[in-house]
Scaffold this motif. Structure first.
Motif, PDB file in Angstrom:
ATOM      1  N   ALA A 145      37.466  34.273  33.760  1.00 45.59           N
ATOM      2  CA  ALA A 145      37.444  34.028  35.206  1.00 45.59           C
ATOM      3  C   ALA A 145      36.855  32.657  35.514  1.00 45.59           C
ATOM      4  N   ASN A 154      39.009  29.853  34.349  1.00 47.11           N
ATOM      5  CA  ASN A 154      40.189  29.776  35.201  1.00 47.11           C
ATOM      6  C   ASN A 154      39.884  29.115  36.538  1.00 47.11           C
ATOM      7  N   PHE A 188      43.122  38.890  37.646  1.00 44.58           N
ATOM      8  CA  PHE A 188      43.447  37.866  36.648  1.00 44.58           C
ATOM      9  C   PHE A 188      44.520  38.316  35.675  1.00 44.58           C
TER      10      PHE A 188
END
Lengths: 361, 304
Positions: B49, B52, B108
């Protein structure tokens, strides 16, 4: 200032009663915080999650359907944990039992007699027990850690199920879907009411009562508790540690296998690549919330079954991920374990002055 | 072909190596943390996460380490402060980690991930065969080896290591000598959590750079078994991790070659191998009893 734990002279009966209630209360608070974090109204979330499923006959029946395997598995696990045998592979024993129980209606679909169901349940119990005996025998024979081996076998059982429903046991008329043929009526547990409830629920109830009596009224129950609390004392009383390891694993596996077969026969009516939403792991929480007591496990099973239904409910009506159910289950186990501490210990706040007094006295 | 296999073995072994060496330190201090799987999966999702969102793999890795430590701090509070059962608390950590990671990771799923950059060492990385196999991995591979060396050195060559082992072998005596058993154990648990977080980040940022639910798939448990396999000696973890890395990769290649064995049976191999290895090691009592921390799993309440 610091906080110390002081061992109680004897364990507190009051806290033993209050601890699970306190743990559920703390979980509710944590759940409310989770709802706030995911951007929804916490009170509405709690209502939809914990209360609404209880107000409607259909979802109440679903709670019973989900509570049945949880209670059955947790009962067996409680015997393991009471005697200090750490079986955490009930999920695999559930699947192994379901596979053995399903062998009959899948391989011999034309065998439709009154004996079909009892035989299936028997095979399920045997399958689960044998699967559980693998880590037990490895533990007694080679001193292998049963926690790790029982868990590894969960993956193996799930892969075996996956292989069977995609390979040899796939429904020949099923358009290549990975599922077995549907069970015949003779292989289906009789239903109760208009929902998905079956006689699995009363069978589970009977197991709970029998186990409660065995644990509180018989020598075997005494043996289980003595060997858990003081293996040395138990050895002097002539109890066999290895024998009890084999017994408790076989019992837990047998009950998990029974639960697996009843789930397949009573609710799913066929084998699918996945047949359990983690019942075997959630049952560990049930066992601890029920303080390893069969009657209390019955109540605890309902609480955790509610969390499955509640998770589905908040996802459907509020768009909150149903994974919130798993988070709440994990938090609940944390709170249960934490609160249980205060059965045997009490808190004392030590200020620098009072520790000074102690030194002076 | 051989080169490619060797490369994948290294990537498969690295998360096992890192998680296992962290757990080894925890167990040497006398605490059994069964929550490795849960901490790894949290590391995987947080690492993914953050990488990203920020576009930086390094930040992702750091965040994963912190997340693993935060999870382990929760465990430490329970088992050290509230003296709860270590087995049950570790399980709670795993159940919580799996649930929490599913919830965090839901948005995600299916998003292409970031891969940690490979290091380029001028000269060495260009060598034929040796270059790609030994000198062109991402930094975490080397950090893994460095961790094993460091842990081995600290445990057996320094005073800190001596105290840690004393706490794990006899907490009553260590306490009587004036060492804070709970503090040593707390730090050891945090170290284990950080390692598990790092191992998890490696899963989602290098091994398979994406987020898939339950992507750790039992590697945390295999790491726990590796500690037993290594009989609590750090250097042996390298052998164990590479053995399991090799088994995993061989099953992949066997599946790709289509040798007629159902893929599910091949996927069983790492789990069955774990059981086999545990049996062989535990059957040999001399090997296990010498190094098993004597206070492993036993709670300690200091009396003042």
């Amino acid at each position: 200032m610091r906080i110390e734990l002081i061992k109680r002279k004897e364990h507190s009966q009051l806290m033993a009663m209050l601890s699970p209630i306190l743990a559920v209360g703390l979980t509710l608070v944590a759940a409310a915080i989770l709802f706030v974090l995911s951007g929804t109204d916490p009170l509405l979330g709690l209502f939809k999650f914990f209360i609404e499923p209880l107000l409607d006959v259909w979802s109440l029946q679903e709670v019973v359907v989900k509570a049945t395997p949880l209670v059955l598995i947790a009962c067996g696990l409680s015997v393991c944990y009471l005697s200090n045998n750490w079986n955490i592979g009930a999920e695999g024993q559930f699947v192994a039992g379901a596979l053995c129980g399903s062998a009959l209606p899948i391989l011999y679909p034309e065998f439709e007699t009154a004996a079909t169901l009892p035989l299936m349940l028997l095979f399920g119990v045997i399958g689960g027990a044998l699967w559980a005996l693998i880590p037990a025998i490895l533990k007694t024979r080679f001193n292998t850690n049963e926690i790790l081996t029982s868990l590894m076998l969960v993956y193996v059982a799930n892969l075996l199920l996956d292989y069977l429903v995609r390979g040899p046991w796939r429904d020949p008329d099923g358009y290549n879907f990975p599922e077995s043929r549907m069970f015949s009526d003779a292989a289906t547990l009789p239903g109760i009411g208009d929902g998905r409830m079956s006689i699995a629920a009363p069978i589970t109830l009977a197991v709970v009562v029998i186990l409660a009596l065995v644990l509180s009224r018989t020598i075997k129950g005494f043996e289980i508790r003595v060997m858990g609390e003081s293996p040395r004392a138990g050895a002097f009383a002539g109890f066999s540690r290895k024998g009890l390891t084999l017994f408790s694993f076989a019992l837990a596996g047998g009950l998990a296998g029974l639960a697996g077969t009843m789930e397949v026969s009573g609710s799913l009516n066929q084998l699918l690549p996945t047949i359990s939403p983690g019942y075997g792991f959630t049952a560990i929480i049930v066992a601890f919330l029920g303080r390893l007591n069969p009657i209390a496990i019955l109540v605890a099973g309902f609480v955790l079954a509610l969390s499955y239904i509640g998770g589905e409910a908040v996802q459907a009506s509020m768009g909150v991920s149903d994974k919130i159910a798993n988070v709440i289950q994990g938090l609940l186990l944390f709170f249960v374990l934490g609160c249980d501490t205060f059965i045997n210990y009490r808190l004392r706040v030590v200020t620098s002055r009072s520790s000074g007094e102690k030194a002076g006295a | 072909m051989f080169e490619a296999v060797l490369l994948t073995v290294i990537t498969a072994a690295t998360p096992l190596l890192i998680a296992a060496v962290g757990e080894l330190v925890v167990e040497r201090s006398g605490v059994l943390n069964l929550g490795v799987e849960g901490m790894m999966i949290i590391g995987a999702v947080v690492g993914f996460a953050v990488a990203n969102q920020t576009g930086s793999g390094t930040l992702g890795v750091l965040a994963a380490i912190l997340a693993g430590m935060a999870m382990s701090a929760l465990f430490a509070f329970l088992v050290l402060r509230l003296v709860t059962n270590q087995v049950a608390s570790g399980l709670a950590l795993t159940i919580l980690g799996l649930g929490l990671s599913g919830m965090i990771g839901e948005s995600f799923i299916g998003i292409p991930g970031l891969r940690l950059p490979e290091l380029y060492i001028p000269g060495l990385s260009d060598l034929p065969f040796i270059g790609p196999v030994f000198f062109s991995h991402d930094a975490v591979v080397y950090i893994g080896f460095a961790l094993v060396g460091l842990v081995s050195y600290v445990l057996f060559r320094t005073r800190t290591g001596l105290i840690l082992r004393a706490v794990g072998d006899n907490h009553v005596s260590a306490h009587a000598l004036g060492y804070s058993v709970l503090k040593v154990r707390f730090l050891a648990i945090l170290f284990g959590g950080g390692c598990a977080g790092l191992a998890g980040a490696y899963m989602s940022l290098a091994y398979t750079p994406q987020w898939v639910e339950n992507m750790v798939s039992g590697r945390g448990w295999i790491a726990l078994a590796l500690v037993v396999f290594a009989s609590w000696l750090p250097m042996r973890i390298i052998a164990g991790a590479y053995l399991f890395g090799a088994v995993t990769v061989l099953t992949f290649h066997a599946q790709a070659q289509g040798i007629g064995i159902p893929s599910q049976f091949l996927s069983c191999l790492p789990y069955l191998a774990t059981i086999a290895v545990l049996v062989v090691i535990s059957a040999n009592r001399r090997l296990t009893l010498v190094n098993t921390p004597a206070c492993l799993g036993k709670p300690f309440v200091p009396d003042r």
